[in-house]
Design a protein around this motif. Structure first.
Motif, PDB file in Angstrom:
ATOM      1  N   PRO A  23       0.816  -1.212   0.000  1.00 47.13           N
ATOM      2  CA  PRO A  23       0.000   0.000   0.000  1.00 47.13           C
ATOM      3  C   PRO A  23       0.852   1.266   0.000  1.00 47.13           C
ATOM      4  O   PRO A  23       1.965   1.281   0.533  1.00 47.13           O
ATOM      5  CB  PRO A  23      -0.809  -0.125   1.292  1.00 47.13           C
ATOM      6  CG  PRO A  23       0.043  -0.969   2.182  1.00 47.13           C
ATOM      7  CD  PRO A  23       0.734  -1.949   1.279  1.00 47.13           C
ATOM      8  N   VAL A  24       0.319   2.300  -0.606  1.00 50.52           N
ATOM      9  CA  VAL A  24       0.975   3.608  -0.615  1.00 50.52           C
ATOM     10  C   VAL A  24       0.403   4.429   0.530  1.00 50.52           C
ATOM     11  O   VAL A  24      -0.813   4.631   0.630  1.00 50.52           O
ATOM     12  CB  VAL A  24       0.751   4.332  -1.954  1.00 50.52           C
ATOM     13  CG1 VAL A  24       1.352   5.726  -1.920  1.00 50.52           C
ATOM     14  CG2 VAL A  24       1.355   3.514  -3.093  1.00 50.52           C
ATOM     15  N   ILE A  25       1.276   4.895   1.414  1.00 54.10           N
ATOM     16  CA  ILE A  25       0.878   5.690   2.569  1.00 54.10           C
ATOM     17  C   ILE A  25       1.220   7.157   2.300  1.00 54.10           C
ATOM     18  O   ILE A  25       2.375   7.487   2.003  1.00 54.10           O
ATOM     19  CB  ILE A  25       1.583   5.226   3.859  1.00 54.10           C
ATOM     20  CG1 ILE A  25       1.372   3.717   4.050  1.00 54.10           C
ATOM     21  CG2 ILE A  25       1.078   6.008   5.056  1.00 54.10           C
ATOM     22  CD1 ILE A  25      -0.055   3.305   4.229  1.00 54.10           C
ATOM     23  N   VAL A  26       0.219   8.009   2.368  1.00 52.56           N
ATOM     24  CA  VAL A  26       0.428   9.437   2.122  1.00 52.56           C
ATOM     25  C   VAL A  26       0.392  10.172   3.460  1.00 52.56           C
ATOM     26  O   VAL A  26      -0.627  10.167   4.160  1.00 52.56           O
ATOM     27  CB  VAL A  26      -0.646  10.004   1.178  1.00 52.56           C
ATOM     28  CG1 VAL A  26      -0.429  11.493   0.951  1.00 52.56           C
ATOM     29  CG2 VAL A  26      -0.632   9.253  -0.153  1.00 52.56           C
ATOM     30  N   PHE A  27       1.519  10.786   3.826  1.00 55.16           N
ATOM     31  CA  PHE A  27       1.602  11.596   5.038  1.00 55.16           C
ATOM     32  C   PHE A  27       1.452  13.067   4.661  1.00 55.16           C
ATOM     33  O   PHE A  27       1.256  13.402   3.494  1.00 55.16           O
ATOM     34  CB  PHE A  27       2.939  11.351   5.741  1.00 55.16           C
ATOM     35  CG  PHE A  27       3.121   9.924   6.189  1.00 55.16           C
ATOM     36  CD1 PHE A  27       2.605   9.482   7.400  1.00 55.16           C
ATOM     37  CD2 PHE A  27       3.798   9.022   5.393  1.00 55.16           C
ATOM     38  CE1 PHE A  27       2.764   8.170   7.806  1.00 55.16           C
ATOM     39  CE2 PHE A  27       3.974   7.696   5.796  1.00 55.16           C
ATOM     40  CZ  PHE A  27       3.454   7.270   7.007  1.00 55.16           C
ATOM     41  N   ASP A  28       1.572  13.946   5.646  1.00 53.04           N
ATOM     42  CA  ASP A  28       1.375  15.373   5.389  1.00 53.04           C
ATOM     43  C   ASP A  28       2.375  15.919   4.375  1.00 53.04           C
ATOM     44  O   ASP A  28       2.014  16.700   3.498  1.00 53.04           O
ATOM     45  CB  ASP A  28       1.476  16.170   6.694  1.00 53.04           C
ATOM     46  CG  ASP A  28       0.331  15.861   7.641  1.00 53.04           C
ATOM     47  OD1 ASP A  28      -0.724  15.420   7.147  1.00 53.04           O
ATOM     48  OD2 ASP A  28       0.496  16.046   8.853  1.00 53.04           O
ATOM     49  N   ASP A  29       3.621  15.504   4.492  1.00 51.86           N
ATOM     50  CA  ASP A  29       4.648  16.106   3.649  1.00 51.86           C
ATOM     51  C   ASP A  29       5.375  15.128   2.746  1.00 51.86           C
ATOM     52  O   ASP A  29       6.264  15.507   2.001  1.00 51.86           O
ATOM     53  CB  ASP A  29       5.680  16.844   4.521  1.00 51.86           C
ATOM     54  CG  ASP A  29       6.275  15.931   5.593  1.00 51.86           C
ATOM     55  OD1 ASP A  29       5.750  14.824   5.769  1.00 51.86           O
ATOM     56  OD2 ASP A  29       7.253  16.342   6.243  1.00 51.86           O
ATOM     57  N   PHE A  30       5.025  13.824   2.782  1.00 55.56           N
ATOM     58  CA  PHE A  30       5.687  12.897   1.880  1.00 55.56           C
ATOM     59  C   PHE A  30       4.852  11.626   1.702  1.00 55.56           C
ATOM     60  O   PHE A  30       3.910  11.374   2.448  1.00 55.56           O
ATOM     61  CB  PHE A  30       7.091  12.546   2.394  1.00 55.56           C
ATOM     62  CG  PHE A  30       7.100  11.675   3.615  1.00 55.56           C
ATOM     63  CD1 PHE A  30       6.895  12.226   4.869  1.00 55.56           C
ATOM     64  CD2 PHE A  30       7.325  10.307   3.512  1.00 55.56           C
ATOM     65  CE1 PHE A  30       6.906  11.426   6.002  1.00 55.56           C
ATOM     66  CE2 PHE A  30       7.340   9.505   4.640  1.00 55.56           C
ATOM     67  CZ  PHE A  30       7.128  10.072   5.886  1.00 55.56           C
ATOM     68  N   THR A  31       5.215  10.835   0.702  1.00 54.48           N
ATOM     69  CA  THR A  31       4.538   9.583   0.377  1.00 54.48           C
ATOM     70  C   THR A  31       5.528   8.430   0.509  1.00 54.48           C
ATOM     71  O   THR A  31       6.680   8.545   0.104  1.00 54.48           O
ATOM     72  CB  THR A  31       3.975   9.623  -1.052  1.00 54.48           C
ATOM     73  OG1 THR A  31       3.070  10.725  -1.168  1.00 54.48           O
ATOM     74  CG2 THR A  31       3.232   8.337  -1.387  1.00 54.48           C
ATOM     75  N   ASP A  32       5.085   7.319   1.082  1.00 55.77           N
ATOM     76  CA  ASP A  32       5.977   6.188   1.289  1.00 55.77           C
ATOM     77  C   ASP A  32       5.199   4.886   1.107  1.00 55.77           C
ATOM     78  O   ASP A  32       3.968   4.885   0.996  1.00 55.77           O
ATOM     79  CB  ASP A  32       6.586   6.251   2.685  1.00 55.77           C
ATOM     80  CG  ASP A  32       7.879   5.440   2.788  1.00 55.77           C
ATOM     81  OD1 ASP A  32       8.258   4.803   1.794  1.00 55.77           O
ATOM     82  OD2 ASP A  32       8.501   5.447   3.868  1.00 55.77           O
ATOM     83  N   LEU A  33       5.929   3.779   1.092  1.00 54.96           N
ATOM     84  CA  LEU A  33       5.307   2.465   1.002  1.00 54.96           C
ATOM     85  C   LEU A  33       5.034   1.915   2.390  1.00 54.96           C
ATOM     86  O   LEU A  33       5.901   1.956   3.265  1.00 54.96           O
ATOM     87  CB  LEU A  33       6.215   1.495   0.242  1.00 54.96           C
ATOM     88  CG  LEU A  33       6.416   1.758  -1.245  1.00 54.96           C
ATOM     89  CD1 LEU A  33       7.404   0.747  -1.818  1.00 54.96           C
ATOM     90  CD2 LEU A  33       5.108   1.680  -1.991  1.00 54.96           C
ATOM     91  N   GLY A  34       3.825   1.388   2.595  1.00 53.09           N
ATOM     92  CA  GLY A  34       3.501   0.751   3.850  1.00 53.09           C
ATOM     93  C   GLY A  34       4.010  -0.680   3.875  1.00 53.09           C
ATOM     94  O   GLY A  34       4.461  -1.221   2.860  1.00 53.09           O
ATOM     95  N   ILE A  35       3.931  -1.304   5.037  1.00 55.03           N
ATOM     96  CA  ILE A  35       4.413  -2.671   5.195  1.00 55.03           C
ATOM     97  C   ILE A  35       3.287  -3.667   4.978  1.00 55.03           C
ATOM     98  O   ILE A  35       3.466  -4.719   4.394  1.00 55.03           O
ATOM     99  CB  ILE A  35       5.034  -2.859   6.589  1.00 55.03           C
ATOM    100  CG1 ILE A  35       6.220  -1.906   6.764  1.00 55.03           C
ATOM    101  CG2 ILE A  35       5.479  -4.292   6.791  1.00 55.03           C
ATOM    102  CD1 ILE A  35       6.827  -1.944   8.145  1.00 55.03           C
ATOM    103  N   GLY A  36       2.091  -3.332   5.450  1.00 53.76           N
ATOM    104  CA  GLY A  36       0.975  -4.258   5.323  1.00 53.76           C
ATOM    105  C   GLY A  36       0.550  -4.441   3.877  1.00 53.76           C
ATOM    106  O   GLY A  36       0.772  -3.588   3.016  1.00 53.76           O
ATOM    107  N   ASP A  37      -0.061  -5.582   3.577  1.00 52.10           N
ATOM    108  CA  ASP A  37      -0.513  -5.894   2.226  1.00 52.10           C
ATOM    109  C   ASP A  37      -2.031  -5.761   2.124  1.00 52.10           C
ATOM    110  O   ASP A  37      -2.733  -5.634   3.117  1.00 52.10           O
ATOM    111  CB  ASP A  37      -0.133  -7.332   1.849  1.00 52.10           C
ATOM    112  CG  ASP A  37       1.377  -7.536   1.836  1.00 52.10           C
ATOM    113  OD1 ASP A  37       2.089  -6.568   1.521  1.00 52.10           O
ATOM    114  OD2 ASP A  37       1.833  -8.647   2.157  1.00 52.10           O
ATOM    115  N   ALA A  38      -2.507  -5.827   0.868  1.00 56.38           N
ATOM    116  CA  ALA A  38      -3.934  -6.050   0.646  1.00 56.38           C
ATOM    117  C   ALA A  38      -4.111  -7.560   0.742  1.00 56.38           C
ATOM    118  O   ALA A  38      -3.835  -8.295  -0.183  1.00 56.38           O
ATOM    119  CB  ALA A  38      -4.362  -5.551  -0.718  1.00 56.38           C
TER     120      ALA A  38
END
Length: 265
Positions: A210-225
């Motif tokens: 999953p793509v995790i969008v924070f206030d100031d940046f975007t990163d990859l999450g660890i959990g899956d679908a």
């Protein structure tokens, strides 16, 4: 007597034509689906569930409607999207406060798996949709990303990826987005973008992050679908029933032949 002979001749001519149009109804009524449980940032709590399907509700096959080989768009491939709250069972070595989760597990990963290799929901905290939430259908979009920058910080190197997005019809912002490092799993790039049956059968979406969008940046999450189960079921057939098809074709064919006979007389 002439009328009887005429009708007999018509039946011999029409029936073979009609039978050529009749298809087995069962072939049009089978739906395949994977049910996914989307976990949040802690990899344990389930925020949403949805079905990925290859057959529309009217019985027709869902195919790629995008023109580019680098983009796949499968309209209505997400069915019964619903948000709520639940929990998956974690590996006992990592989590000790789930007394009713299975004590044994497959492999050394984070989640307790069933015999088919799918994560198990915690019986004490099964997934429950939010009160008043009305489930809906959505589209699945796949897009090739060349030299995906999101993998640089997470895995120490830029690589090509496939971005998957769940998009509600009429909207542009995705409900959830994922990135797949397809090469590391041996997935075929074109198939994983443009072939919905391949995406289903290979559980491609379940391998994406999953793509995790924070206030100031975007990163990859660890959990899956996480795929919760895989199932097939019969659905109503959009193709007219054989009796209706036969009747319509017979009426048209008989009318045409009668006109031809009148001209000959």
């Amino acid at each position: 007597m002439a009328i009887i002979k005429l009708m007999f001749a018509i039946s011999l001519t029409v029936v073979p034509v009609i039978l050529s149009f009749v298809e087995p109804a069962a072939a049009q009524r089978r739906l395949r689906a994977n049910t996914y449980s989307q976990t949040g940032e802690n990899e344990q709590g389930v925020d949403a569930q949805f079905n990925l399907v290859d057959t529309a509700r009217n019985g027709s096959e869902i195919t790629d409607s995008a023109s580019s080989l680098r983009v796949g768009l499968f309209q209505g491939a997400i069915q019964d999207y619903v948000e709520g709250v639940g929990e998956v069972c974690l590996n006992p070595d990592r989590e000790a406060n789930q007394p009713n989760c299975p004590s044994s597990y497959s492999g050394t990963g984070r989640y307790v798996l069933d015999a088919s290799g799918f994560p198990i929901l915690n019986p004490d905290y099964p997934f429950i949709p939010y009160a008043g939430f009305i489930s809906f259908d959505a589209d699945l979009r796949a897009e090739f990303i060349e030299q995906d920058q999101l993998f640089e910080s997470a895995l120490g190197g830029i690589r090509d990826s496939i971005a998957y997005s769940i998009i509600r019809p009429g909207q542009t912002e995705p409900l959830y987005s994922y990135r797949l490092d397809f090469a590391s799993f041996g997935f075929d790039q074109n198939q994983a973008i443009n072939n919905l049956s391949y995406i289903l059968e290979q559980n491609v979406l379940g391998r994406a992050r999953p793509v995790i969008v924070f206030d100031d940046f975007t990163d990859l999450g660890i959990g899956d679908a996480l795929i919760q189960n895989r199932f097939e079921r019969d659905i109503p057939n959009a193709v007219p029933e054989p009796s209706a098809t036969l009747g319509a074709l017979a009426a048209v064919s008989i009318g045409v032949l009668l006109k031809q006979k009148k001209k000959q007389l």
